[in-house]
Design a protein around this motif. Structure first.
Motif, PDB file in Angstrom:
ATOM      1  N   MET A   1      -4.986  -0.604  -3.483  1.00 23.69           N
ATOM      2  CA  MET A   1      -5.254  -0.563  -2.371  1.00 23.69           C
ATOM      3  C   MET A   1      -6.246  -0.745  -1.708  1.00 23.69           C
ATOM      4  O   MET A   1      -6.748  -1.162  -0.226  1.00 23.69           O
ATOM      5  CB  MET A   1      -4.572   0.803  -1.718  1.00 23.69           C
TER       6      MET A   1
ATOM      7  N   ILE B   1      -5.385   2.871  -6.650  1.00 22.22           N
ATOM      8  CA  ILE B   1      -5.998   3.323  -5.363  1.00 22.22           C
ATOM      9  C   ILE B   1      -7.106   2.395  -4.756  1.00 22.22           C
ATOM     10  O   ILE B   1      -7.235   1.501  -4.043  1.00 22.22           O
ATOM     11  CB  ILE B   1      -6.861   4.144  -5.373  1.00 22.22           C
TER      12      ILE B   1
ATOM     13  N   THR C   1      -2.634  15.485  -1.033  1.00 19.82           N
ATOM     14  CA  THR C   1      -4.120  13.833  -0.761  1.00 19.82           C
ATOM     15  C   THR C   1      -3.416  13.928   0.024  1.00 19.82           C
ATOM     16  O   THR C   1      -1.834  13.191   0.801  1.00 19.82           O
ATOM     17  CB  THR C   1      -3.676  13.363  -2.243  1.00 19.82           C
ATOM     18  N   ARG C   2      -4.176  12.775   1.237  1.00 23.17           N
ATOM     19  CA  ARG C   2      -4.306  12.267   2.404  1.00 23.17           C
ATOM     20  C   ARG C   2      -5.023  10.979   2.419  1.00 23.17           C
ATOM     21  O   ARG C   2      -5.963  10.703   2.342  1.00 23.17           O
ATOM     22  CB  ARG C   2      -4.029  12.905   3.277  1.00 23.17           C
ATOM     23  N   ILE C   3      -3.991  10.096   2.762  1.00 22.90           N
ATOM     24  CA  ILE C   3      -3.960   8.450   2.452  1.00 22.90           C
ATOM     25  C   ILE C   3      -4.445   7.934   3.340  1.00 22.90           C
ATOM     26  O   ILE C   3      -3.474   7.160   4.690  1.00 22.90           O
ATOM     27  CB  ILE C   3      -3.852   7.461   1.347  1.00 22.90           C
TER      28      ILE C   3
ATOM     29  N   ILE D   1      -9.853   8.262   1.836  1.00 26.06           N
ATOM     30  CA  ILE D   1      -9.031   9.534   1.315  1.00 26.06           C
ATOM     31  C   ILE D   1      -9.233  10.882   1.036  1.00 26.06           C
ATOM     32  O   ILE D   1     -11.038  10.540   0.963  1.00 26.06           O
ATOM     33  CB  ILE D   1      -9.048   8.585  -0.340  1.00 26.06           C
TER      34      ILE D   1
ATOM     35  N   ASN E   1       2.299   6.242  -7.071  1.00 22.65           N
ATOM     36  CA  ASN E   1       1.557   7.971  -7.342  1.00 22.65           C
ATOM     37  C   ASN E   1       1.490   9.189  -7.348  1.00 22.65           C
ATOM     38  O   ASN E   1       1.200  10.054  -7.966  1.00 22.65           O
ATOM     39  CB  ASN E   1       0.288   7.366  -6.631  1.00 22.65           C
TER      40      ASN E   1
ATOM     41  N   ILE F   1       0.977  -0.802   0.086  1.00 22.88           N
ATOM     42  CA  ILE F   1      -0.313   0.253  -0.147  1.00 22.88           C
ATOM     43  C   ILE F   1       0.848   1.237  -0.212  1.00 22.88           C
ATOM     44  O   ILE F   1       0.728   1.688  -0.732  1.00 22.88           O
ATOM     45  CB  ILE F   1      -1.277   0.226   1.259  1.00 22.88           C
TER      46      ILE F   1
ATOM     47  N   VAL G   1      -0.698   8.722   4.593  1.00 24.62           N
ATOM     48  CA  VAL G   1       0.130   8.830   3.232  1.00 24.62           C
ATOM     49  C   VAL G   1      -0.272   9.966   3.180  1.00 24.62           C
ATOM     50  O   VAL G   1      -0.751  10.014   2.192  1.00 24.62           O
ATOM     51  CB  VAL G   1       0.597   7.622   2.242  1.00 24.62           C
TER      52      VAL G   1
ATOM     53  N   THR H   1      -9.432  15.017  -1.092  1.00 24.03           N
ATOM     54  CA  THR H   1      -7.987  15.641  -2.268  1.00 24.03           C
ATOM     55  C   THR H   1      -8.292  16.583  -1.401  1.00 24.03           C
ATOM     56  O   THR H   1      -7.394  17.212  -3.384  1.00 24.03           O
ATOM     57  CB  THR H   1      -8.240  14.702  -3.271  1.00 24.03           C
TER      58      THR H   1
ATOM     59  N   GLU I   1       2.402   1.675  -3.437  1.00 22.04           N
ATOM     60  CA  GLU I   1       2.502   2.144  -4.864  1.00 22.04           C
ATOM     61  C   GLU I   1       1.424   3.211  -3.898  1.00 22.04           C
ATOM     62  O   GLU I   1       1.617   4.280  -5.541  1.00 22.04           O
ATOM     63  CB  GLU I   1       0.399   0.987  -4.586  1.00 22.04           C
ATOM     64  N   ALA I   2       1.177   3.775  -2.993  1.00 20.08           N
ATOM     65  CA  ALA I   2       0.652   5.317  -2.532  1.00 20.08           C
ATOM     66  C   ALA I   2       1.904   6.374  -3.545  1.00 20.08           C
ATOM     67  O   ALA I   2       2.228   7.506  -3.583  1.00 20.08           O
ATOM     68  CB  ALA I   2       1.113   5.678  -1.064  1.00 20.08           C
TER      69      ALA I   2
END
Length: 411
Positions: free
Chosen positions: A382, A379, A401-403, A395, A336, A329, A361, A397, A332-333
């Motif tokens: 994830m 996404i 961006t904050r996940i 998430i 991106n 995860i 993240v 935006t 991938e974050a």
């Protein structure tokens, strides 16, 4: 606060609007009946005052009020709403004051009519108002009318209450079967969701196992073959130095050294591919160490953006599926962020507390609008990993961006 059952919530949903409607209509009916009583008393009081004023002229002129009193008593016996009648002279001095013997309370308002002095004409007929001789004041009592309206209201309220009870009992019987059906449907949905989670977990496990198998084959077969090619090329270089003629030997040596460089490049690419397919650092350093290595690598390879890791808690002994999912995860974050965010700063936060693994993240990049931007494969992947472990995914935006991810840990 105890949680309401499904049936109780269904009853509240179906009966609350009905109860509100019932109370509203009941209040409106009660208020409208009181308004009807007040309007009726006003009409009757004004007519009574006018009638007494018309008939009281002769009594006032002659000073004889017995006949007028008798007439008033007769009216009071025929109409229980008449509470008090007062006859006043022109200076508003009471001349006659008759009060009914009923127990009702008089209203604060009163109805008044003037007694006019009229001049009669012998010839030609008719009369003419030449002044005011006095006044008649009538006070009414709403007690009797309100009691009558109250009885009618109670009858209507009883009928409406019976209808309400009938509706409530019908709703109770209907929600019995509906609640059972809804409960079974919810159980089926939960079972389907649980089966989906297990399927996603099996798929992710199968993918990771296949990646591990491919990584081992690359490491054991391809890299070993490339090492052998490199050694053979080095031997060719050594033999070429002894070959004749010299120009041909030099060309052979150059080709052999080129093969050595290509083999070394392929070997490094294979090592990089093996790390991507199966992060050995995760097995050697654990989740925190592997993420530190990843963040440092992104920091070195992408100088336009500053990457940082914040970790709090003990991450030793994490379940393998949780650790690899968390690693993928974050991987991938960060990928991106490098591809799309155009950020200057990116932060990875890792926290273990209360039996959960919290991952966040965040970046200060351009963000995106979910309403106008389709969800990417990264996404979606994830989310599937988080769902397979029974976690939560969120998430945001705006302003970058904050996940935020929360994964449950087995105790």
């Amino acid at each position: 606060m105890p949680r309401l059952s499904t049936r109780t919530r269904l009853l509240l949903i179906t009966t609350f609007p009905l109860l509100v409607l019932f109370v509203t209509l009941t209040w409106y009916s009660h208020q409208s009946r009181q308004e009807e009583v007040r309007a009726e008393l006003a009409e009757r009081g004004q007519l009574l005052a006018a009638a007494l004023a018309s008939s009281g002229e002769a009594s006032l002129m002659g000073g004889q009020f017995d006949e007028l009193k008798a007439s008033i008593y007769g009216m009071m016996q025929g109409d229980s709403a008449i509470k008090r009648v007062t006859l006043l002279d022109a200076s508003r001095k009471p001349l006659v004051d008759v009060e009914a013997r009923t127990s009702g309370q008089p209203e604060a308002r009163y109805f008044e009519a003037p007694i006019h002095k009229r001049l009669l004409y012998v010839t030609g007929g008719g009369d003419r108002n030449v002044g005011t001789m006095g006044y008649v004041q009538v006070r009414m009592s709403a007690t009797a009318l309100l009691a009558k309206q109250r009885r009618r209201f109670y009858i209507e309220l009883g009928v409406a209450s019976l209808g309400l009870l009938l509706c409530l009992s019908l709703a109770y019987r209907m929600t019995d079967g509906f609640a059972a059906s809804l409960k079974s449907s919810m159980q089926a949905l939960r079972a389907a969701d649980e089966e989906k989670r297990r399927l996603l977990q099996r798929v992710n496990t199968a993918v990771e196992d296949e990646r591990k198998s491919i990584a081992l084959e690359i490491h054991d077969e391809l890299n070993a073959t490339l090492i052998a090619v490199r050694l053979e090329a080095q031997q060719i270089t050594a033999l070429a130095a002894q070959a004749q003629p010299a120009p041909l030997a030099g060309q052979i040596g150059d080709k052999a050294r080129a093969i050595t460089r290509l083999a070394l490049g392929l070997y490094n690419s294979g090592r990089s591919l093996v790390r991507r397919l199966r992060p050995e650092v995760l097995d050697m350093l654990g989740l925190q160490g592997a993420l530190e290595e990843m963040v440092n690598q992104y920091e070195r390879n992408h100088p336009d953006c500053h990457f940082a890791l914040q970790a709090q808690g003990d991450f030793a002994g994490l379940d393998g599926n949780v650790a690899i999912s968390a690693y993928r995860i974050v991987q991938e974050a960060l990928s991106n962020i490098v591809k799309h965010a155009r950020a200057r700063n990116a932060t990875v936060a890792l926290l273990r507390r209360d039996g959960r693994l919290e991952i966040a993240v965040a970046d200060d990049g351009v963000g995106f609008d979910p309403a106008h931007t389709a969800e990417g494969i990264g996404i979606a992947g994830m989310k599937e990993r988080v769902q397979a472990l029974g976690g939560r995914f969120a998430i945001a935006t705006a302003n970058g961006t904050r996940i935020a991810i929360s994964l449950p840990l087995e105790s």
